[in-house]
Design a protein around this motif. Structure first.
Motif, PDB file in Angstrom:
ATOM      1  N   TYR A  68       0.029  -7.259  -2.691  1.00  0.00           N
ATOM      2  CA  TYR A  68       0.093  -6.639  -1.371  1.00  0.00           C
ATOM      3  C   TYR A  68       1.552  -6.584  -0.922  1.00  0.00           C
ATOM      4  O   TYR A  68       2.266  -7.552  -1.130  1.00  0.00           O
ATOM      5  N   PRO A  69       2.044  -5.524  -0.298  1.00  0.00           N
ATOM      6  CA  PRO A  69       1.283  -4.358   0.179  1.00  0.00           C
ATOM      7  C   PRO A  69       1.291  -3.172  -0.785  1.00  0.00           C
ATOM      8  O   PRO A  69       0.906  -2.074  -0.392  1.00  0.00           O
ATOM      9  N   THR A  70       1.749  -3.377  -2.057  1.00  0.00           N
ATOM     10  CA  THR A  70       1.941  -2.216  -2.937  1.00  0.00           C
ATOM     11  C   THR A  70       0.670  -1.385  -3.150  1.00  0.00           C
ATOM     12  O   THR A  70       0.695  -0.163  -2.950  1.00  0.00           O
ATOM     13  N   PRO A  71      -0.471  -1.993  -3.567  1.00  0.00           N
ATOM     14  CA  PRO A  71      -1.666  -1.131  -3.778  1.00  0.00           C
ATOM     15  C   PRO A  71      -2.045  -0.352  -2.521  1.00  0.00           C
ATOM     16  O   PRO A  71      -2.358   0.837  -2.593  1.00  0.00           O
ATOM     17  N   GLN A  72      -1.986  -1.027  -1.364  1.00  0.00           N
ATOM     18  CA  GLN A  72      -2.371  -0.380  -0.101  1.00  0.00           C
ATOM     19  C   GLN A  72      -1.398   0.748   0.245  1.00  0.00           C
ATOM     20  O   GLN A  72      -1.813   1.853   0.616  1.00  0.00           O
ATOM     21  N   GLU A  73      -0.086   0.470   0.115  1.00  0.00           N
ATOM     22  CA  GLU A  73       0.908   1.496   0.445  1.00  0.00           C
ATOM     23  C   GLU A  73       0.833   2.660  -0.536  1.00  0.00           C
ATOM     24  O   GLU A  73       0.997   3.823  -0.154  1.00  0.00           O
ATOM     25  N   ASP A  74       0.585   2.361  -1.803  1.00  0.00           N
ATOM     26  CA  ASP A  74       0.440   3.428  -2.805  1.00  0.00           C
ATOM     27  C   ASP A  74      -0.720   4.356  -2.416  1.00  0.00           C
ATOM     28  O   ASP A  74      -0.604   5.584  -2.485  1.00  0.00           O
ATOM     29  N   CYS A  75      -1.831   3.744  -2.028  1.00  0.00           N
ATOM     30  CA  CYS A  75      -3.007   4.544  -1.668  1.00  0.00           C
ATOM     31  C   CYS A  75      -2.714   5.378  -0.414  1.00  0.00           C
ATOM     32  O   CYS A  75      -3.107   6.547  -0.335  1.00  0.00           O
ATOM     33  N   TYR A  76      -1.980   4.785   0.527  1.00  0.00           N
ATOM     34  CA  TYR A  76      -1.651   5.566   1.729  1.00  0.00           C
ATOM     35  C   TYR A  76      -0.682   6.710   1.373  1.00  0.00           C
ATOM     36  O   TYR A  76      -0.809   7.823   1.909  1.00  0.00           O
ATOM     37  N   SER A  77       0.229   6.458   0.454  1.00  0.00           N
ATOM     38  CA  SER A  77       1.163   7.501   0.031  1.00  0.00           C
ATOM     39  C   SER A  77       0.429   8.698  -0.555  1.00  0.00           C
ATOM     40  O   SER A  77       0.825   9.849  -0.354  1.00  0.00           O
ATOM     41  N   GLY A  78      -0.628   8.425  -1.292  1.00  0.00           N
ATOM     42  CA  GLY A  78      -1.431   9.515  -1.871  1.00  0.00           C
ATOM     43  C   GLY A  78      -2.043  10.381  -0.784  1.00  0.00           C
ATOM     44  O   GLY A  78      -2.033  11.620  -0.869  1.00  0.00           O
ATOM     45  N   LEU A  79      -2.566   9.721   0.262  1.00  0.00           N
ATOM     46  CA  LEU A  79      -3.158  10.470   1.383  1.00  0.00           C
ATOM     47  C   LEU A  79      -2.083  11.289   2.113  1.00  0.00           C
ATOM     48  O   LEU A  79      -2.284  12.462   2.457  1.00  0.00           O
ATOM     49  N   ALA A  80      -0.917  10.656   2.315  1.00  0.00           N
ATOM     50  CA  ALA A  80       0.190  11.348   2.987  1.00  0.00           C
ATOM     51  C   ALA A  80       0.647  12.557   2.159  1.00  0.00           C
ATOM     52  O   ALA A  80       0.982  13.613   2.714  1.00  0.00           O
ATOM     53  N   TRP A  81       0.638  12.396   0.858  1.00  0.00           N
ATOM     54  CA  TRP A  81       1.029  13.503  -0.027  1.00  0.00           C
ATOM     55  C   TRP A  81       0.101  14.706   0.200  1.00  0.00           C
ATOM     56  O   TRP A  81       0.560  15.856   0.233  1.00  0.00           O
ATOM     57  N   LEU A  82      -1.191  14.414   0.347  1.00  0.00           N
ATOM     58  CA  LEU A  82      -2.160  15.506   0.523  1.00  0.00           C
ATOM     59  C   LEU A  82      -1.840  16.307   1.781  1.00  0.00           C
ATOM     60  O   LEU A  82      -1.944  17.526   1.794  1.00  0.00           O
ATOM     61  N   ARG A  83      -1.444  15.585   2.850  1.00  0.00           N
ATOM     62  CA  ARG A  83      -1.141  16.317   4.081  1.00  0.00           C
ATOM     63  C   ARG A  83       0.127  17.149   3.897  1.00  0.00           C
ATOM     64  O   ARG A  83       0.196  18.297   4.311  1.00  0.00           O
ATOM     65  N   GLU A  84       1.111  16.564   3.231  1.00  0.00           N
ATOM     66  CA  GLU A  84       2.397  17.230   3.093  1.00  0.00           C
ATOM     67  C   GLU A  84       2.358  18.376   2.087  1.00  0.00           C
ATOM     68  O   GLU A  84       2.870  19.461   2.340  1.00  0.00           O
TER      69      GLU A  84
END
Lengths: 369, 345
Positions: free
Chosen positions: B150-166
């Motif tokens: 932590y927090p790498t797995p959580q931040e990685d997963c959030y980055s993926g979601l942010a990528w989708l928006r961007e």
């Protein structure tokens, strides 16, 4: 060595064992999986459909079960989802199937087209056996009296099923009963514990009678007294006795004809009757022949035979002369009587038919089918 | 048996969850117990020492999954997600032949106890969404504990979601209503990502679909201690949380983004679906999570399936799994706004 070390070592040993087990001969291990799967469902009392689903998923093709007596009709696709019954098609006959070992018309199948897979036979065997046990245990329909009697009569029934049937019939396991076999054409049952059973010699009514209950009937064979759990044993002998009855001797207890039991079995299992039976068949050209032979064989004098037949003794005398000439046999002697008694009994066992209003030794001339 | 996934990391050949000196447990569903009886024995309980072996198997399965998905006529588009700490994560956008501009976008997070699995793990589950709803699925290769706590797995997963928006619109995706979905540890991560999206002003979400989610590191509920053997048992669960949180695990200072059960504020969460078995470690934390959402005036649907062990829904021939799948698709129908139909139906 501290506890943690010891546990870790044990852990390693267990994992090594597990790896070795996984590497076991794949065939054997697949068979063990099938057996463990069905055993677990049985142990947990799973419903009947769960077994069919399991078989379908193992086989990778649809599977099914039909059991007319219980109106069960289950078919699932290869993913275990309930599916409709297949269209009647040619390939139905090619699918591997197996009857249930419960003397019903029930059977299971898997819809394998083409070459059989390695464990098809095992799958079918497990499915059929599990279905048999589950149907008997779960009883998707409440047993009626006739079904309960059928379960008691069937030698293949499990003890679970027998107990359930006894409860239904309000009998204790150790109740003394005997079975009476009678013609299914007779409208009235001999007791309320009664069922019509298909037999080698046509549909026969089997009635379970508690010892001491009185039964009146024109024609029956009765089995020996047994404990209620052993009803099936009495049924086999009652049926044998019934087959030996005639117009002159319409009621037979097993005890009086038990010597014929093995001979009747032998007749059933042979295509070639003894020459004396063939002799009787050849003489049976007139409606009076069998009655006359029997009357002479079971009485001491011509007068006794005549009384039994309701004829004048001179008529009996002349018929006898005619028969002795035709058969080339001295009937009116101890040896002759014995041979005729035996041959007549086996002839009746072979030719008596029930549920069709036809008795050998009665006054009818229609040919024996 | 073809649909028994023996490679699923939490595995055991143990049939009974009862053992001397342990609390009573709900019995397994009979069909599920029979599946266990027929399974190949697998390594259990999983320990850190087993990770290399299981990960090698995960990689082999990943190759197979990609092949199978291509055979089903799906289009796979590889993209790269840049993270704040400078890592580049593979992510795959998967769509079927029936995709339209109105197709739902589902962000999928795989399971594996925070330590195992690839973005292809349990691909059959999301492949069904592509068939049924014409969905586009995005699946991200987040970094795993214990190498990346932590927090790498959580931040990685959030980055993926942010990528989708961007970047979504560049690929014809409309990321304004993403359905976040996860299985097991992926369910926990999906819940974390949902909390992060709320607090960081991230994309608005159509819902969160949490399948047997791993939510609570504290091991204080009855179910977290009830299952000492079997699939994803309490010792494996403790191993997973320790890998993620190190010394923080079960202590006072674990943030809600690491273990969503620690969350205090349950307002303004998207519609939530939680599926769990009555015979698994996660049962009580799932029930509590749904209850907290209801208490906060949110919308949650909770299904606790009798006699289900962790991952029971993958044994799709069983009656209980079929019921769970029906309920899940019913919720997706209502949440996505239309009834998905499998093309073969």
């Amino acid at each position: 060595m501290n506890t943690t070390d010891r546990l870790e070592r044990q852990d390693t040993a267990v994992k090594e064992l597990v790896r070795r087990l996984s590497a076991l001969d794949a065939h054997a291990s697949e068979a063990l999986k099938v057996i463990a799967f069905f055993d677990t469902l049985l142990a947990r009392g799973a419903g009947i459909e769960a077994f069919v689903r399991g078989a379908a998923v193992f086989a990778g093709c649809p599977a099914g079960l039909v059991h007319p007596r219980h109106q069960i009709c289950i078919r699932v696709d290869e993913q275990g989802r309930p599916a409709r019954q297949p269209r009647i098609a040619e390939e139905v006959n090619d699918w591997p199937c197996q009857p249930l070992d419960d003397e019903s018309d029930g059977f299971v199948w898997i819809e394998r087209s083409g070459e059989a897979a390695m464990h098809d036979a095992l799958l079918l065997e497990r499915l059929a056996a599990s279905a048999h046990l589950t149907i008997e245990r779960a009883g998707p329909l409440a047993l009626d009296d006739a079904s309960a009697v059928e379960i008691l009569l069937a030698a293949a029934s499990t003890s679970d099923a027998r107990r359930k049937a006894l409860r239904r019939l309000q009998l204790r396991e150790e109740s003394q009963v005997y079975v009476m076999a009678s013609d299914s054409d007779d409208a009235d049952a001999l007791s309320r514990r009664s069922a019509v059973v298909d037999t080698l010699v046509g549909p026969v009514r089997a009635s379970v009678v508690v010892t001491g209950d009185t039964v009146a009937r024109t024609r029956w064979g009765s089995g020996p007294e047994v404990m209620a759990v052993d009803t099936a044993k009495s049924w086999r002998k009652a049926l044998c006795a019934l087959r030996l009855t005639s117009r002159l001797q319409p009621r037979l207890q097993w005890g009086t004809v038990s010597s014929f039991g093995p001979l009747v079995d032998a007749i059933d299992n042979s295509d070639e009757p003894p020459p004396d039976v063939l002799l009787i068949e050849s003489a049976d050209r007139e409606p009076w022949v069998l009655d006359t032979l029997e009357a002479v064989a079971v009485t001491d004098t011509h007068r006794g035979a005549a009384a039994l037949l309701g004829l004048h003794h001179s008529t009996v005398q002349s018929r006898l002369s005619h028969l002795e000439e035709a058969l080339d046999l001295k009937i009116d002697s101890p040896t002759g009587r014995t041979r005729i008694l035996m041959a007549l009994a086996l002839h009746r066992a072979k030719h008596n038919r029930f549920g069709v209003r036809r008795l050998t030794g009665s006054h009818t001339t229609s040919p024996v089918p | 048996m073809s649909d028994i996934d023996t490679t699923r990391p939490p595995g055991s050949s143990s049939v009974s969850t009862r053992a001397a000196g342990h609390p009573p447990v709900p019995p397994y569903d009979p069909e599920l117990e029979a599946v266990l009886a027929a399974m190949h024995p697998t390594i259990s309980p999983i320990t850190l020492a087993d990770l290399p072996t299981v990960r090698a198997e995960d990689r082999r399965m990943a190759g197979e999954a990609v092949q199978r998905l291509a055979q089903r006529g799906f289009t796979l588009t590889e993209v790269t997600v840049d993270t704040a700490d400078g890592a580049q994560l593979p992510m795959t956008l998967i769509q079927g032949p029936h995709t339209t501009p109105r197709s739902p976008l589902i962000y999928y997070i795989h399971g594996g106890g925070m330590m195992l699995g690839t973005r292809w793990s349990s691909y059959e589950t999301f492949a069904e969404w592509i068939d049924r709803y014409g969905a586009v699925v995005a699946t991200v290769e987040y970094r795993l504990a214990p190498e990346h706590p932590y927090p790498t797995p959580q931040e990685d997963c959030y980055s993926g979601l942010a990528w989708l928006r961007e970047h979504g619109p560049e690929y014809g995706l409309a990321p304004d209503k993403v359905l976040v979905a996860g299985i097991s540890a992926g369910g926990g991560l999906a819940a974390s990502v949902t909390l992060m999206a709320r607090s960081r002003g991230g994309p608005s979400l159509a819902g969160q679909l949490l399948l047997g989610p791993m939510l609570d590191d504290r091991a204080v509920t009855a179910s977290s201690r009830q299952f000492t053997t079997g699939l994803w048992n309490s010792s494996e669960n403790a191993t997973g949380w320790r890998a993620l949180l190190g010394r923080l695990a079960a202590g006072e200072h674990v943030p809600a983004t690491a273990a969503p059960a620690r969350n205090a504020d349950f307002t303004d969460l998207p519609p939530t679906y939680i599926e769990v078995g009555s015979a698994e470690v996660f049962r009580d934390e799932c029930a509590a999570y749904a209850t907290r959402i209801w208490e906060a005036g949110g919308q949650a649907e909770l299904h606790v399936w009798a006699g289900g062990f962790h991952g029971f829904d993958t044994h799709a021939h069983t009656s209980v799994a079929q019921a769970a799948l029906e309920a899940r698709y019913s919720w997706m129908n209502r949440t996505l706004g239309f009834t998905g139909v499998h093309p073969s139906a």
